[in-house]
Write a protein that holds these residues in place. Structure first.
Motif, PDB file in Angstrom:
ATOM      1  N   ILE A   1       0.814  -1.215   0.075  1.00 37.51           N
ATOM      2  CA  ILE A   1      -0.002   0.002   0.017  1.00 37.51           C
ATOM      3  C   ILE A   1       0.762   1.187   0.010  1.00 37.51           C
ATOM      4  CG2 ILE A   1      -1.566   1.386   1.163  1.00 37.51           C
ATOM      5  CD1 ILE A   1      -2.721  -1.468   2.354  1.00 37.51           C
ATOM      6  N   GLN A   2       1.886   1.092   0.869  1.00 36.45           N
ATOM      7  CA  GLN A   2       2.710   2.313   0.905  1.00 36.45           C
ATOM      8  C   GLN A   2       3.464   2.606  -0.375  1.00 36.45           C
ATOM      9  OE1 GLN A   2       4.910   2.830   4.789  1.00 36.45           O
ATOM     10  NE2 GLN A   2       4.173   0.750   5.147  1.00 36.45           N
ATOM     11  N   PHE A   3       4.008   1.579  -1.006  1.00 35.29           N
ATOM     12  CA  PHE A   3       5.042   2.000  -2.333  1.00 35.29           C
ATOM     13  C   PHE A   3       3.660   2.146  -3.205  1.00 35.29           C
ATOM     14  CE2 PHE A   3       8.403   0.047  -0.062  1.00 35.29           C
ATOM     15  CZ  PHE A   3       9.657   0.561  -0.775  1.00 35.29           C
ATOM     16  N   GLU A   4       2.766   1.897  -3.337  1.00 36.70           N
ATOM     17  CA  GLU A   4       1.625   2.041  -4.214  1.00 36.70           C
ATOM     18  C   GLU A   4       1.456   3.488  -4.441  1.00 36.70           C
ATOM     19  OE1 GLU A   4      -2.679   0.301  -5.532  1.00 36.70           O
ATOM     20  OE2 GLU A   4      -2.383   0.420  -3.395  1.00 36.70           O
ATOM     21  N   ARG A   5       1.096   4.055  -3.212  1.00 34.75           N
ATOM     22  CA  ARG A   5       0.995   5.341  -3.171  1.00 34.75           C
ATOM     23  C   ARG A   5       2.232   6.282  -3.355  1.00 34.75           C
ATOM     24  NH1 ARG A   5       0.363   9.537  -4.260  1.00 34.75           N
ATOM     25  NH2 ARG A   5      -0.758  11.366  -3.492  1.00 34.75           N
ATOM     26  N   ALA A   6       3.376   5.899  -2.963  1.00 30.79           N
ATOM     27  CA  ALA A   6       4.599   6.610  -2.944  1.00 30.79           C
ATOM     28  C   ALA A   6       4.867   6.839  -4.569  1.00 30.79           C
ATOM     29  CB  ALA A   6       5.600   6.206  -2.369  1.00 30.79           C
ATOM     30  N   PHE A   7       4.390   5.797  -5.262  1.00 35.88           N
ATOM     31  CA  PHE A   7       4.749   6.034  -6.594  1.00 35.88           C
ATOM     32  C   PHE A   7       3.625   6.316  -7.625  1.00 35.88           C
ATOM     33  CE2 PHE A   7       8.622   3.992  -5.488  1.00 35.88           C
ATOM     34  CZ  PHE A   7       9.534   4.211  -6.290  1.00 35.88           C
ATOM     35  N   GLN A   8       2.810   6.954  -7.032  1.00 34.08           N
ATOM     36  CA  GLN A   8       1.644   7.798  -7.625  1.00 34.08           C
ATOM     37  C   GLN A   8       1.987   9.289  -7.823  1.00 34.08           C
ATOM     38  OE1 GLN A   8      -1.775   6.550  -5.556  1.00 34.08           O
ATOM     39  NE2 GLN A   8      -2.008   4.602  -6.743  1.00 34.08           N
ATOM     40  N   ASP A   9       1.874  10.007  -8.683  1.00 31.01           N
ATOM     41  CA  ASP A   9       1.959  11.564  -8.694  1.00 31.01           C
ATOM     42  C   ASP A   9       3.395  11.760  -8.332  1.00 31.01           C
ATOM     43  OD1 ASP A   9      -0.819  11.529  -9.262  1.00 31.01           O
ATOM     44  OD2 ASP A   9      -1.327  11.466  -7.195  1.00 31.01           O
ATOM     45  N   ASP A  10       4.340  10.746  -8.644  1.00 28.22           N
ATOM     46  CA  ASP A  10       5.812  11.272  -8.294  1.00 28.22           C
ATOM     47  C   ASP A  10       6.068  11.594  -7.012  1.00 28.22           C
ATOM     48  OD1 ASP A  10       6.587  10.608 -11.120  1.00 28.22           O
ATOM     49  OD2 ASP A  10       6.407  12.803 -11.822  1.00 28.22           O
ATOM     50  N   LEU A  11       5.109  11.280  -6.240  1.00 20.55           N
ATOM     51  CA  LEU A  11       5.158  11.480  -4.503  1.00 20.55           C
ATOM     52  C   LEU A  11       6.528  10.938  -4.171  1.00 20.55           C
ATOM     53  CD1 LEU A  11       4.463  12.649  -1.888  1.00 20.55           C
ATOM     54  CD2 LEU A  11       3.315  10.324  -1.605  1.00 20.55           C
ATOM     55  N   TYR A  12       7.255   9.953  -4.387  1.00 22.11           N
ATOM     56  CA  TYR A  12       8.462   9.231  -3.948  1.00 22.11           C
ATOM     57  C   TYR A  12       9.500  10.365  -4.434  1.00 22.11           C
ATOM     58  CZ  TYR A  12      12.355   6.134  -3.309  1.00 22.11           C
ATOM     59  OH  TYR A  12      13.451   5.486  -2.821  1.00 22.11           O
ATOM     60  N   PHE A  13       9.819  10.885  -5.559  1.00 21.65           N
ATOM     61  CA  PHE A  13      10.604  11.893  -6.089  1.00 21.65           C
ATOM     62  C   PHE A  13      10.250  13.314  -5.613  1.00 21.65           C
ATOM     63  CE2 PHE A  13       9.628   8.301  -9.112  1.00 21.65           C
ATOM     64  CZ  PHE A  13      10.880   7.706  -9.245  1.00 21.65           C
ATOM     65  N   LYS A  14       9.280  13.626  -5.392  1.00 22.10           N
ATOM     66  CA  LYS A  14       8.945  14.932  -4.893  1.00 22.10           C
ATOM     67  C   LYS A  14       9.531  14.991  -3.523  1.00 22.10           C
ATOM     68  CE  LYS A  14       4.748  15.888  -7.802  1.00 22.10           C
ATOM     69  NZ  LYS A  14       3.301  15.902  -7.501  1.00 22.10           N
ATOM     70  N   MET A  15       9.266  13.946  -2.419  1.00 15.46           N
ATOM     71  CA  MET A  15       9.676  13.875  -1.308  1.00 15.46           C
ATOM     72  C   MET A  15      11.399  14.161  -1.181  1.00 15.46           C
ATOM     73  SD  MET A  15       7.321  11.414   0.857  1.00 15.46           S
ATOM     74  CE  MET A  15       7.749   9.770  -0.221  1.00 15.46           C
ATOM     75  N   GLY A  16      12.241  13.493  -2.021  1.00 12.18           N
ATOM     76  CA  GLY A  16      13.592  13.611  -2.161  1.00 12.18           C
ATOM     77  C   GLY A  16      13.891  15.012  -2.477  1.00 12.18           C
ATOM     78  N   GLN A  17      13.335  15.570  -3.440  1.00 14.52           N
ATOM     79  CA  GLN A  17      13.471  16.897  -3.907  1.00 14.52           C
ATOM     80  C   GLN A  17      13.278  18.061  -2.811  1.00 14.52           C
ATOM     81  OE1 GLN A  17      14.766  17.478  -7.192  1.00 14.52           O
ATOM     82  NE2 GLN A  17      15.098  19.744  -6.358  1.00 14.52           N
TER      83      GLN A  17
END
Length: 342
Positions: A240-256
């Motif tokens: 569930i967590q990875f599913e949401r993190a890889f929607q809308d580029d959330l994973y990459f936005k957090m790093g930025q």
């Protein structure tokens, strides 16, 4: 204590990820990572990687991922080569050695390994009276916040393939590392044999996504995960967590986000004349202060004491997905005050 800059996992998780977990709280899901959320997460990651030819497995933590991957790849008489600052050498309490594999280290440069380091290690380990090096371990970003460029990774991977070695990338802070380098996420499939996508240190409750690109390493990996006690019954919690993190580029936005605030801190510290232990473009900053300043600052903020530098101390500030600009501004103002006192 005003604020903690100790690490990037002090907060529970990103609100969007928590919301996804809450939304699924009354669902019934198949266990052990065989649920629909986990499958969706894998597909989203494959789309970002632009690769269908990879196997993805979720485990709960970085040390667990490292021990599971490395012990799966290596034969009993083989060792892993790592930089001396590498997480598996310094901060994993002998977890790799406990699986029966030696961690052989090179000093490297700025926390990174280079082909020359690999060749020198192979030159030393020439016969059956010493462990055979079978795997090269690096991290992106490194333990001191530096990053590998695309060309550096290409050179490393080429050297590994020419010498029948596997290349493994520890991605505990991969989101921050990608945001700070010229390496794109979809390039990674051509730059290593296996890696993991860090979640614990970038806004998830916990979770790391092991990605296997090399076909030779794929068979029976789930058996090995179970054997190493790394298979989570409620695997859907990770999915569930990875599913949401890889929607809308959330994973990459957090790093930025965390990199931008770390850059603000480092640039402000430089303006104040504060030396840095490394030129880190990521979310880990290592300023060097007098012992007196560190003692006073520790009464206001939480941070890591990193290492002694002559008569001074290098400390570590880490920004996270949740760090605010206001917290960073206040930290700088307090440091200004303390430096003026001295």
């Amino acid at each position: 204590m005003k604020y903690s800059f100790r690490n990037d996992y002090s907060e529970l998780c990103h609100p969007e990820i928590l919301s996804a977990l809450m939304k699924a709280s009354n669902e019934q899901n198949i266990g052990y990572g065989l649920d629909i959320h986990t499958e969706n997460a894998k597909q989203l990651i494959k789309e970002k990687l632009q690769s269908d030819n990879c196997d993805i497995h979720f485990v709960t933590g970085g040390t667990q991922a490292n021990a599971t991957v490395i012990s799966h790849i290596l034969r009993p008489y083989e060792a892993v080569l790592a930089p001396s600052t590498g997480h598996i050498n310094v901060h994993e309490t002998g977890a790799i050695e406990a699986t029966g594999h030696k961690v052989y280290t090179c000093v490297g440069h700025e926390g990174k390994l280079y082909p020359s380091d690999i060749l020198q290690a192979l030159k030393i380990h020439q016969d059956e009276h010493m462990v055979k090096i079978g795997l090269v371990y690096i991290s992106q970003s490194t333990e001191i916040g530096t990053v590998y460029s695309t060309e550096e990774l290409k050179a490393l991977y080429t050297c590994c393939k020419e010498n029948n070695l596997y290349l493994y990338i520890d991605g505990a802070r991969l989101s921050s590392g990608l945001a700070a380098s010229d390496v794109q996420f979809n390039m990674l499939k051509d730059l290593c044999d296996v890696m993991y996508i860090g979640g614990t240190k970038i806004g998830m409750l916990s979770g790391e996504g092991i990605v296997i690109f090399n076909d030779q390493l794929k068979p029976y990996f789930r058996y090995h995960i179970k054997n190493k006690t790394a298979m989570l019954a409620k695997g859907y919690v990770l999915g569930i967590q990875f599913e949401r993190a890889f929607q809308d580029d959330l994973y990459f936005k957090m790093g930025q986000h965390e990199n931008e605030l770390a850059y603000f801190l480092s640039s402000q510290l430089k303006q104040l004349g504060v030396p840095l232990l490394s030129e880190s473009p990521t979310n880990q900053i290592f300023p060097i202060f007098s012992r007196k300043t560190v003692e006073k600052l520790s009464k206001l903020y939480d941070f890591e004491f990193w290492e002694e530098v002559e008569d001074k101390i290098a400390i570590r500030f880490v920004t996270s997905w949740a760090t605010t600009k206001d917290a960073c501004i206040e930290l700088i103002e307090d440091i200004k005050h303390l430096l003026n006192e001295n």
